[in-house]
Design an enzyme around this catalytic site. Structure first.
Site, PDB file in Angstrom:
ATOM      1  N   SER B 504       0.885  -1.164   0.000  1.00  0.00           N
ATOM      2  CA  SER B 504       0.000   0.000   0.000  1.00  0.00           C
ATOM      3  C   SER B 504       0.916   1.205   0.000  1.00  0.00           C
ATOM      4  O   SER B 504       2.111   1.070  -0.114  1.00  0.00           O
ATOM      5  CB  SER B 504      -0.892   0.011   1.234  1.00  0.00           C
ATOM      6  OG  SER B 504      -0.120  -0.137   2.389  1.00  0.00           O
ATOM      7  N   HIS B 505       0.342   2.384   0.125  1.00  0.00           N
ATOM      8  CA  HIS B 505       1.152   3.596   0.273  1.00  0.00           C
ATOM      9  C   HIS B 505       2.045   3.813  -0.935  1.00  0.00           C
ATOM     10  O   HIS B 505       3.187   4.211  -0.786  1.00  0.00           O
ATOM     11  CB  HIS B 505       2.041   3.535   1.524  1.00  0.00           C
ATOM     12  CG  HIS B 505       1.295   3.224   2.797  1.00  0.00           C
ATOM     13  ND1 HIS B 505       1.918   3.072   4.000  1.00  0.00           N
ATOM     14  CD2 HIS B 505      -0.030   3.063   3.061  1.00  0.00           C
ATOM     15  CE1 HIS B 505       1.027   2.816   4.945  1.00  0.00           C
ATOM     16  NE2 HIS B 505      -0.169   2.802   4.398  1.00  0.00           N
ATOM     17  N   THR B 506       1.582   3.520  -2.126  1.00  0.00           N
ATOM     18  CA  THR B 506       2.385   3.817  -3.310  1.00  0.00           C
ATOM     19  C   THR B 506       2.170   5.284  -3.673  1.00  0.00           C
ATOM     20  O   THR B 506       1.028   5.746  -3.748  1.00  0.00           O
ATOM     21  CB  THR B 506       1.974   2.925  -4.490  1.00  0.00           C
ATOM     22  OG1 THR B 506       2.034   1.567  -4.068  1.00  0.00           O
ATOM     23  CG2 THR B 506       2.900   3.118  -5.678  1.00  0.00           C
TER      24      THR B 506
END
Lengths: 264, 584
Positions: B504-506
């Site tokens: 996540s957190h791209t």
């Protein structure tokens, strides 16, 4: 207000239930008798066994205890697996992965094989929620042109044929250690399975087994919430606010979604 | 031929936090707003009774519908990329509220160090310390400028927390006190303090008490039911766009959400966007929605891909280093930057099944501003944390490493250790490299025949060395906490980016800065080259710090919205003059 159709359905169901007094739906004995299969006829013994189990065990089957009759679950019939001989391989393979022990039931008693059968009969088995444009590259299950359902069948038949080759016995009748040997070869990626890495299939089989042991019982596994009981997991509890700060471990009777969700 | 609709003041692509904040603020000011959401119509009602681990936490029901579109991945430019076919760990979402409905609620502020990363590193360690291919840059805004917007977001989302003793200055306290403190959090804090660290309670978008936000929306008190991250909230007790900003926008009568509206292009001529083109995926009909301003507020992938498909901005070219769109992809890759350590306790049992998304404690003693990179073989740093999200039974079968993953011993050990296990987690900053980027894949298309977004990512010693270092520090804490067995993942030179890394957190791809030479948008998220186009979200981060991104996405969205209003009220033009680069 009671819906009339619903009422009719209920009455119909009661009628059917009263007919099937041995708790198995249309009884094996009456099916065999009425279809004429038992008389020999056109269907050979092997197929008969595959369809119905050994017909000569009728006496034993009908002498089930009352408690076993009550446990009969009408959702436990094969939806995806058409061949009984594939399903019994699945049963044994999942049981080796999550065996019955002192802690409690194993995969078979938890209903894991039926859980997997239901999963494969739905979108999971047809990869319907996935990106499916080619070219298909890579050797993982998910990268294959084949669906999960197809891969399961290829793998289970492979397990069976390996068992026959190595031990001269079908997988489901092989010794536990023999079954383990075959599963370990799958896990090590040493089994040729078309374009799929057998170790990745093994991961799928292993993960599916764990899912069946611990998913909410609505999916057909985790029978009687016994998976959760072994894990001391309480299920769908509305709130843990009262126990968050305390040091003591709290053991609770589990709750499933059938009791948690709103119903009319 | 697309059906041309009536013009609106603003059209917004996506209904997550970024799009939702823009919708609330613009509609409150009286502007007519149409939000286009590619996924289902989702309301809080959908989450009532949704405590189903298999559906949400294992099959990831709230993640993106990959039958329509996905991404492809590879390590280097000489490889063909492979599509991500199922719903593994990549968390970006679909439907009303976007990814923000199934988030965990960890809501941090990035460090002042992050916003001026190149200047600070050059100042502290010298220009030569920065590897030539590390494309870090200052963000074109400093923490002090962004602080009021952080404050605003925290108040909208009702963040429950306490001041970080090593954190930057705040203009106000968190609107709610911290969440309840569990035994494992107490153990972590005591161990960390004994080692001389400065732990504090993780800022949480799960409410420690019932809360009414400044827009008048009520968020319920969290009941710690444990079905939080990857789920929508059963109780309306997690701040998400559905219970806050989208609700606020709806109350104004200036707002319309269209679901199943898949935006395929931003339409534009010369220096302006004229609207967007979208397909109603339920009818197959194509529409053109004209607007005075266009707000692209999808996930990092969607924002970047829409710019590339619409031919806005110059695509990044890794060979020459020219171009911006697709540049500076960074993320908290699961097999490296998200790693933590396991602790097994023989004589202590925890109520691990209970918890909520952002329940925990964090410490910043090794984060960018605290750590001395003269002493390390990496730049920037990491945070360490403990969290108690509530361990569901399929996903949590912790066993010591020598246990097989199946069979008798596995069953025995996994049952024994399930409630005798704690983890110390971490998150490390990820710094961009010239060889890591996003572009359009030449082989794979979406359902409309448009090319998929392709990620090209390869790890370097920076990430591996950082991970090795932080794991040692996490181990020390776990040992101090009294675990009988402490285990950590092995990081080797072979630890490499793959499809399981995408957690996540791209971020990145349409990055911000103070000049069109180095950035696509300014600090109002306004495209330098299309003045009425705002591209808002994690796509604007030039790098990701050692924190979850949502707090910063929220702050930048409030900042952007202020710019949109200023733009609509004024005579147009760029809201900030580009800074002349002194190119070396």
């Amino acid at each position: 207000m009671v819906d009339d159709n619903f009422k009719d359905d209920q009455e119909q169901k009661e009628k059917v239930d009263s007919k099937t007094d041995d708790g198995q739906g249309v009884s094996r004995r009456s099916f065999i008798k009425n279809s004429g299969i038992a008389a020999g006829g056109v269907v050979g013994g092997a197929l008969l066994g595959g369809l119905l189990g050994n017909p000569f065990e009728t006496e034993e089957t009908t002498s089930q205890t009352d408690s076993q009759k009550q446990e009969k679950n009408p959702t436990e019939a094969r939806m995806f697996f058409t061949r009984y001989e594939d399903f019994v391989v699945l049963e044994q393979a999942t049981e080796r992965i999550f065996p019955k022990d002192n802690n409690g039931p194993g995969a078979i008693e938890l209903g894991v094989p039926y859980f997997i059968d239901k999963q494969l009969a739905g979108s999971r088995g047809t990869n319907a929620n996935e990106y499916r444009e080619g070219p298909f590259v890579g050797s993982k299950v998910v990268d294959s042109r084949l669906t999960r359902g197809q891969i399961f069948i290829i793998a289970l038949r492979k397990m069976n044929s390996l068992s026959n080759e190595r031990f001269d016995t079908p997988f489901n009748e092989a010794e536990e250690e023999q079954q383990m040997d075959i599963l370990k070869d799958f896990e090590a990626g040493e089994i040729d399975m078309k374009d799929v890495d057998s170790s990745d299939f093994f991961t799928l089989l292993r993960d599916s087994t764990i899912e069946g042991a611990y998913a909410d019982p609505l999916y057909g596994g985790n029978r009687n919430m016994d998976g959760w009981r072994m894990k001391e997991y309480p299920g769908s509890v509305a709130s843990y606010a009262d126990i968050m700060e305390q040091d003591e471990f709290v053991k609770m009777d589990p709750v499933s979604l059938t009791d948690y969700q709103q119903k009319s | 031929m697309a059906i041309k609709l009536d013009k609106t003041d603003a059209v917004i692509v996506g209904t997550g936090w970024a799009g939702g904040i823009a919708a609330a603020e613009l509609t409150k000011q009286g502007y007519k707003v149409v939000a286009l959401e590619r996924g289902e119509d989702i309301s809080s009602e959908d989450f009532i009774g949704s405590k189903d681990e298999l559906k949400y936490e294992v099959r990831h029901d709230l993640y993106q519908d990959r039958t329509k579109e996905t991404i492809t991945t590879r390590n280097t430019t000489d490889e063909d990329a492979k599509p991500l076919r199922d719903q593994p760990t990549d968390t970006n979402g679909d439907g009303t509220g976007g990814t923000s409905t199934h988030w965990a609620g960890w809501t941090f502020r990035f460090l002042p160090f992050d916003f001026e990363i190149r200047s600070k590193i050059e100042e502290k360690y010298g220009e030569d310390r920065i590897p030539e291919d590390m494309s870090i840059q200052d963000w074109g805004i400093i923490y002090d400028e962004l602080e009021p917007y952080y404050d605003k977001f925290e108040k909208t989302a009702g963040i429950s927390g306490e001041e970080n003793p090593l954190g930057p200055e705040r203009s106000d306290d968190y609107p709610n006190p911290p969440m309840k403190e569990t035994p494992s959090i107490r153990m972590f804090k005591e161990a960390a303090e004994a080692l001389g660290y400065h732990p504090y309670r993780t800022p949480s978008a799960n409410m420690s008490q019932q809360y009414e936000n400044p827009d008048g929306e009520t968020i319920n008190a969290c009941v710690y039911c444990s079905f939080c991250e990857m789920y929508g909230c059963d109780f309306g007790a997690k701040a998400d766009p559905i219970v806050t900003v989208l609700k606020t926008a709806k109350k104004t009568d200036n707002f319309e959400i269209r679901n199943h509206a898949y935006v395929t292009r931003v339409l534009h001529d010369d220096d302006k966007a004229s609207g967007v083109l979208y397909v109603d995926t339920q009818t197959g009909e194509e529409y053109e929605q004209p607007a005075d301003i266009v707000v692209v507020a999808a996930y990092t992938y969607g924002n970047t891909r829409l710019m590339l498909l619409s031919e806005i901005g110059e695509p990044y070219n890794p060979e020459t280093g020219e171009g911006i769109i697709g540049k500076n992809i960074t993320a908290h890759y699961g097999n490296l930057l998200f790693t933590g350590v396991d602790g097994f306790f023989e004589d202590k049992k925890f109520n691990s099944f209970a918890g909520t998304g952002a329940l925990g404690a964090t410490l910043d003693d090794y984060n960018g501003h605290q750590i001395d990179n003269n002493e390390t073989d990496f730049l920037h740093g990491f945070q360490l944390n403990i969290s108690q999200g509530g361990a569901e039974p399929i996903s949590n079968n912790p066993v010591p490493k020598d246990t097989p993953s199946w069979g008798k011993e596995f069953k025995e050990n996994s049952l024994y250790y399930t409630n005798r296990h704690l983890g110390v987690g971490s998150m490390e900053a990820c710094l961009p490299r010239e060889h890591n980027f996003m572009d359009l894949d030449p082989r794979y298309n979406d359902i409309f025949g448009d090319p998929l977004l392709r990620l090209t990512v390869k790890f370097t010693d920076q990430e591996r060395n950082l991970a090795k270092y932080k794991i040692e520090k996490a181990k020390e804490i776990m040992e101090e906490m009294g675990a009988d067995i402490v285990e950590a993942p092995e990081i080797t030179d072979e630890t490499e980016f793959n499809q399981d890394s995408i957690h996540s957190h791209t971020t990145g791809g349409v990055i911000m800065g103070d000049s069109p030479e180095t950035s696509a948008v300014n600090n109002y998220s306004q495209m330098w080259e299309k003045e009425n186009l705002f591209v808002v979200g994690g796509s604007s981060f030039p790098h990701i710090g050692a924190y979850n991104p949502t707090g910063t996405i929220g702050a930048l969205a409030y900042r952007a919205t202020e710019g949109m209003v200023e733009y609509l009220e004024g005579d147009g033009g760029l809201l900030i003059e580009p800074k002349e680069e002194d190119k070396a």
